[in-house]
Design a protein around this motif. Structure first.
Motif, PDB file in Angstrom:
ATOM      1  N   THR A  43       7.396  16.974 -27.510  1.00 17.83           N
ATOM      2  CA  THR A  43       6.422  15.838 -26.309  1.00 17.83           C
ATOM      3  C   THR A  43       4.867  15.691 -26.968  1.00 17.83           C
ATOM      4  N   SER A  91       3.246  12.791 -28.567  1.00 18.47           N
ATOM      5  CA  SER A  91       1.741  12.265 -27.654  1.00 18.47           C
ATOM      6  C   SER A  91       0.401  12.239 -29.259  1.00 18.47           C
ATOM      7  N   SER A  92       0.620  13.081 -30.242  1.00 15.70           N
ATOM      8  CA  SER A  92      -0.637  12.722 -31.081  1.00 15.70           C
ATOM      9  C   SER A  92      -0.123  11.818 -31.755  1.00 15.70           C
ATOM     10  N   GLU A 101      -0.928   8.386 -30.291  1.00 18.34           N
ATOM     11  CA  GLU A 101      -2.753   8.359 -30.018  1.00 18.34           C
ATOM     12  C   GLU A 101      -3.349   7.584 -31.251  1.00 18.34           C
TER      13      GLU A 101
END
Length: 82
Positions: A33, A37-38, A41
């Motif tokens: 996760t 998520s990175s 982004e």
């Protein structure tokens, strides 16, 4: 007496291994996760930059057309009457 303690430790061994496997799975999911998520982004930042670039390019093209039409109307030679 010692036989009951061995049975007690072997009784909970499966439960302890199951809990450890569950916690390991949760840890792997948490790491995945964080990684996704990175990546999300970073991709969102790239999309925002490309949108700004496209908007700026569109504004420059509009300004060039406006400049071309205004300069063309000023520099048009007068028509010669024959």
């Amino acid at each position: 007496m010692t036989v009951s303690t061995q049975n007690g430790s072997s009784r909970y061994r499966g439960l302890i291994l199951s809990i450890a496997a569950f916690l390991a799975l949760i840890g792997v999911l948490l790491a995945f996760t964080f990684y996704t998520s990175s990546v999300l982004e970073r991709n969102t930042t790239l999309v925002n930059i490309s949108n700004k670039t496209a908007n700026n390019a569109q504004a420059i093209i509009k300004d060039l057309f406006d400049l071309q039409s205004s300069v063309g109307s000023i520099l048009t030679p007068p028509s010669k009457a024959c």
